[in-house]
Scaffold this motif. Structure first.
Motif, PDB file in Angstrom:
ATOM      1  N   UNK A 187      -2.477  -5.278  -2.897  1.00 38.92           N
ATOM      2  CA  UNK A 187      -3.310  -4.749  -1.827  1.00 38.92           C
ATOM      3  C   UNK A 187      -2.508  -4.834  -0.533  1.00 38.92           C
ATOM      4  N   UNK A 188      -2.665  -3.845   0.328  1.00 38.66           N
ATOM      5  CA  UNK A 188      -1.928  -3.846   1.595  1.00 38.66           C
ATOM      6  C   UNK A 188      -2.755  -4.535   2.672  1.00 38.66           C
ATOM      7  N   UNK A 189      -2.058  -5.316   3.507  1.00 39.82           N
ATOM      8  CA  UNK A 189      -2.730  -6.027   4.596  1.00 39.82           C
ATOM      9  C   UNK A 189      -2.641  -5.197   5.879  1.00 39.82           C
ATOM     10  N   UNK A 190      -3.788  -4.940   6.470  1.00 41.45           N
ATOM     11  CA  UNK A 190      -3.881  -4.271   7.758  1.00 41.45           C
ATOM     12  C   UNK A 190      -4.536  -5.221   8.754  1.00 41.45           C
ATOM     13  N   UNK A 191      -4.461  -4.880  10.019  1.00 39.80           N
ATOM     14  CA  UNK A 191      -5.106  -5.674  11.061  1.00 39.80           C
ATOM     15  C   UNK A 191      -6.256  -4.876  11.647  1.00 39.80           C
ATOM     16  N   UNK A 192      -7.427  -5.509  11.684  1.00 36.66           N
ATOM     17  CA  UNK A 192      -8.603  -4.867  12.266  1.00 36.66           C
ATOM     18  C   UNK A 192      -9.428  -5.917  12.990  1.00 36.66           C
ATOM     19  N   UNK A 193      -9.697  -5.679  14.265  1.00 36.18           N
ATOM     20  CA  UNK A 193     -10.504  -6.602  15.080  1.00 36.18           C
ATOM     21  C   UNK A 193      -9.953  -8.023  15.054  1.00 36.18           C
ATOM     22  N   UNK A 194      -8.631  -8.138  15.133  1.00 40.25           N
ATOM     23  CA  UNK A 194      -8.003  -9.447  15.227  1.00 40.25           C
ATOM     24  C   UNK A 194      -7.950 -10.230  13.938  1.00 40.25           C
ATOM     25  N   UNK A 195      -8.130  -9.576  12.792  1.00 32.54           N
ATOM     26  CA  UNK A 195      -8.079 -10.273  11.508  1.00 32.54           C
ATOM     27  C   UNK A 195      -7.441  -9.361  10.470  1.00 32.54           C
ATOM     28  N   UNK A 196      -6.977  -9.973   9.375  1.00 31.24           N
ATOM     29  CA  UNK A 196      -6.380  -9.190   8.300  1.00 31.24           C
ATOM     30  C   UNK A 196      -7.463  -8.527   7.456  1.00 31.24           C
ATOM     31  N   UNK A 197      -7.167  -7.314   7.037  1.00 30.26           N
ATOM     32  CA  UNK A 197      -8.019  -6.548   6.155  1.00 30.26           C
ATOM     33  C   UNK A 197      -7.159  -6.119   4.975  1.00 30.26           C
ATOM     34  N   UNK A 198      -7.619  -6.377   3.754  1.00 29.60           N
ATOM     35  CA  UNK A 198      -6.859  -6.053   2.551  1.00 29.60           C
ATOM     36  C   UNK A 198      -7.474  -4.850   1.859  1.00 29.60           C
ATOM     37  N   UNK A 199      -6.651  -3.824   1.615  1.00 27.42           N
ATOM     38  CA  UNK A 199      -7.120  -2.596   0.987  1.00 27.42           C
ATOM     39  C   UNK A 199      -6.118  -2.152  -0.080  1.00 27.42           C
ATOM     40  N   UNK A 200      -6.584  -1.450  -1.100  1.00 27.12           N
ATOM     41  CA  UNK A 200      -5.630  -0.878  -2.058  1.00 27.12           C
ATOM     42  C   UNK A 200      -4.667   0.048  -1.323  1.00 27.12           C
ATOM     43  N   UNK A 201      -3.389  -0.070  -1.576  1.00 28.30           N
ATOM     44  CA  UNK A 201      -2.414   0.752  -0.829  1.00 28.30           C
ATOM     45  C   UNK A 201      -2.481   2.216  -1.222  1.00 28.30           C
ATOM     46  N   UNK A 202      -2.354   3.071  -0.216  1.00 28.58           N
ATOM     47  CA  UNK A 202      -2.244   4.503  -0.450  1.00 28.58           C
ATOM     48  C   UNK A 202      -0.765   4.880  -0.391  1.00 28.58           C
ATOM     49  N   UNK A 203      -0.328   5.657  -1.362  1.00 24.30           N
ATOM     50  CA  UNK A 203       1.090   6.048  -1.423  1.00 24.30           C
ATOM     51  C   UNK A 203       1.983   4.816  -1.319  1.00 24.30           C
ATOM     52  N   UNK A 204       1.699   3.818  -2.143  1.00 24.15           N
ATOM     53  CA  UNK A 204       2.433   2.556  -2.074  1.00 24.15           C
ATOM     54  C   UNK A 204       3.885   2.739  -2.515  1.00 24.15           C
ATOM     55  N   UNK A 205       4.798   2.066  -1.854  1.00 24.89           N
ATOM     56  CA  UNK A 205       6.198   2.089  -2.273  1.00 24.89           C
ATOM     57  C   UNK A 205       6.354   1.268  -3.552  1.00 24.89           C
ATOM     58  N   UNK A 206       7.505   1.328  -4.203  1.00 28.57           N
ATOM     59  CA  UNK A 206       7.715   0.483  -5.385  1.00 28.57           C
ATOM     60  C   UNK A 206       7.553  -0.993  -5.015  1.00 28.57           C
ATOM     61  N   UNK A 207       6.739  -1.703  -5.775  1.00 29.42           N
ATOM     62  CA  UNK A 207       6.471  -3.116  -5.534  1.00 29.42           C
ATOM     63  C   UNK A 207       6.819  -3.911  -6.780  1.00 29.42           C
ATOM     64  N   UNK A 208       7.119  -5.196  -6.638  1.00 28.39           N
ATOM     65  CA  UNK A 208       7.469  -6.014  -7.811  1.00 28.39           C
ATOM     66  C   UNK A 208       6.393  -5.936  -8.887  1.00 28.39           C
ATOM     67  N   UNK A 209       6.833  -5.812 -10.129  1.00 29.80           N
ATOM     68  CA  UNK A 209       5.874  -5.681 -11.226  1.00 29.80           C
ATOM     69  C   UNK A 209       5.095  -6.965 -11.452  1.00 29.80           C
ATOM     70  N   UNK A 210       5.728  -8.088 -11.234  1.00 32.02           N
ATOM     71  CA  UNK A 210       5.082  -9.374 -11.468  1.00 32.02           C
ATOM     72  C   UNK A 210       5.169 -10.236 -10.223  1.00 32.02           C
ATOM     73  N   UNK A 211       4.083 -10.946  -9.943  1.00 30.65           N
ATOM     74  CA  UNK A 211       4.040 -11.845  -8.799  1.00 30.65           C
ATOM     75  C   UNK A 211       2.875 -12.799  -8.976  1.00 30.65           C
ATOM     76  N   UNK A 212       3.006 -14.016  -8.482  1.00 27.10           N
ATOM     77  CA  UNK A 212       1.878 -14.950  -8.578  1.00 27.10           C
ATOM     78  C   UNK A 212       0.710 -14.517  -7.706  1.00 27.10           C
ATOM     79  N   UNK A 213      -0.479 -14.990  -8.031  1.00 29.05           N
ATOM     80  CA  UNK A 213      -1.662 -14.684  -7.254  1.00 29.05           C
ATOM     81  C   UNK A 213      -1.474 -15.152  -5.809  1.00 29.05           C
ATOM     82  N   UNK A 214      -1.767 -14.260  -4.854  1.00 26.93           N
ATOM     83  CA  UNK A 214      -1.646 -14.602  -3.438  1.00 26.93           C
ATOM     84  C   UNK A 214      -0.258 -14.421  -2.867  1.00 26.93           C
TER      85      UNK A 214
END
Length: 322
Positions: free
Chosen positions: A143-170
């Protein structure tokens, strides 16, 4: 992040004790002097072209370049005569400070505006201020992190670049698209016109996960989301990704290596000792400042040095293999 950084630098001088942070040129004049002599030797290795575009990205108050030019004029006047000085700086406040120290320079908003031709470019603590994207691994996906009203907002990425296939939670993956774009632009210039780019900044030598977004105010940590445009917001520079991008685009990349090692190879501590002997009253301050730049517990390990250059150029000073 990009808008906040632009607002932050537009109308202020953030450097020094009265500002929010202190950079290496303000800590020791030996820093700029050593980089100036590094540029002089690199120029010789290039075949001593004239004119030579000497370019600094984000010159601050002009301290680094003023120290570099003074050393160049004393040691290699032929190089000083060949220099066509260009500064990439968007802030009117900082341009005024630079003009007082560097008369005759030409200013640009973007490095792409610098005229073509052989060039040596220096970027000290420049790339850390470029915007990044952050992605966080949640429930097996990104999920991509955006900033809204002074806090992070997490949303599914649109047109996401290649990202690591595996990663720990968080896990957080940072993508420095602006830094990579700048690297490719520099690479194209160096391949076509010849020369080298020296990047000095803080960040890891190897790729990995982690949240490096941070802010400084009055030389202390601050909330990067609390007051956009009023604090210094930065992120670590992904040196491994920059080097890979440069090599993929046809340039040579040397490093990254710890900045402390690089500066010691250039003779920074010896130069600081000479300065201390010529100014006994300030000797302690001069030597402690130099030590701060090279010591692993200071800036020597966290900060890295990376050189991008024309593939036909020999290994520049300080990057020789052990």
């Amino acid at each position: 992040m990009a808008r906040a950084v632009a607002e932050y630098y537009a109308g202020r001088d953030p450097f020094g004790r009265a500002g929010d942070f202190t950079t290496a040129p303000e800590i020791s004049q030996a820093f700029g002097e050593c980089l100036g002599l590094w540029a002089a030797v690199t120029w010789q290795m290039m075949g001593a072209p004239a004119p030579l575009r000497l370019v600094e990205l984000g010159p601050g108050r002009g301290t680094l370049m003023a120290d570099a030019l003074r050393a160049i004029a004393e040691v290699m006047p032929a190089f000083r005569a060949a220099i066509d000085l260009h500064l990439v700086e968007a802030s009117p406040t900082l341009r005024a400070a630079q003009a007082a120290r560097l008369p005759g320079a030409t200013w640009h908003d973007q490095v792409e505006e610098v005229p073509p031709g052989p060039a040596i470019l220096i970027a000290n603590e420049f790339l850390d201020a470029l915007p990044i994207r952050q992605f966080i691994h949640r429930e097996g996906g990104w999920r991509e992190r955006f900033v809204q009203d002074g806090a992070f907002l997490e949303l599914p990425p649109e047109a996401a670049p290649p990202l690591p296939a595996e990663a720990p939670e968080g896990a957080i993956h940072e993508l420095a698209e602006a830094g990579l774009a700048l690297t490719r632009s520099l690479t194209e210039r160096l391949r076509s016109g010849g020369g080298a780019a020296l990047i000095l900044d803080y960040g890891p030598a190897e790729a990995g996960f982690g949240d490096s977004l941070q802010a400084l105010s009055a030389h202390g940590p601050a909330d990067p989301l609390a007051a956009p445009g009023s604090v210094d917001v930065t992120a670590h520079v992904p040196f491994a990704a920059l080097a890979e991008a440069a090599r993929g685009a046809g340039a040579a990349a040397h490093g990254p290596l710890p900045m402390g090692l690089f500066l010691q190879r250039l003779g920074l501590m010896s130069r600081a000792a000479i300065l201390a002997r010529s100014n006994p009253r300030q000797a302690g301050l001069i030597l402690s400042g130099a030590e701060r730049l090279v010591a692993p517990e200071g800036m020597g390990r966290l900060f890295k040095a990376l050189c991008l250059c024309h593939p036909g150029l020999a290994i520049p000073p300080g990057f020789e293999p052990v």
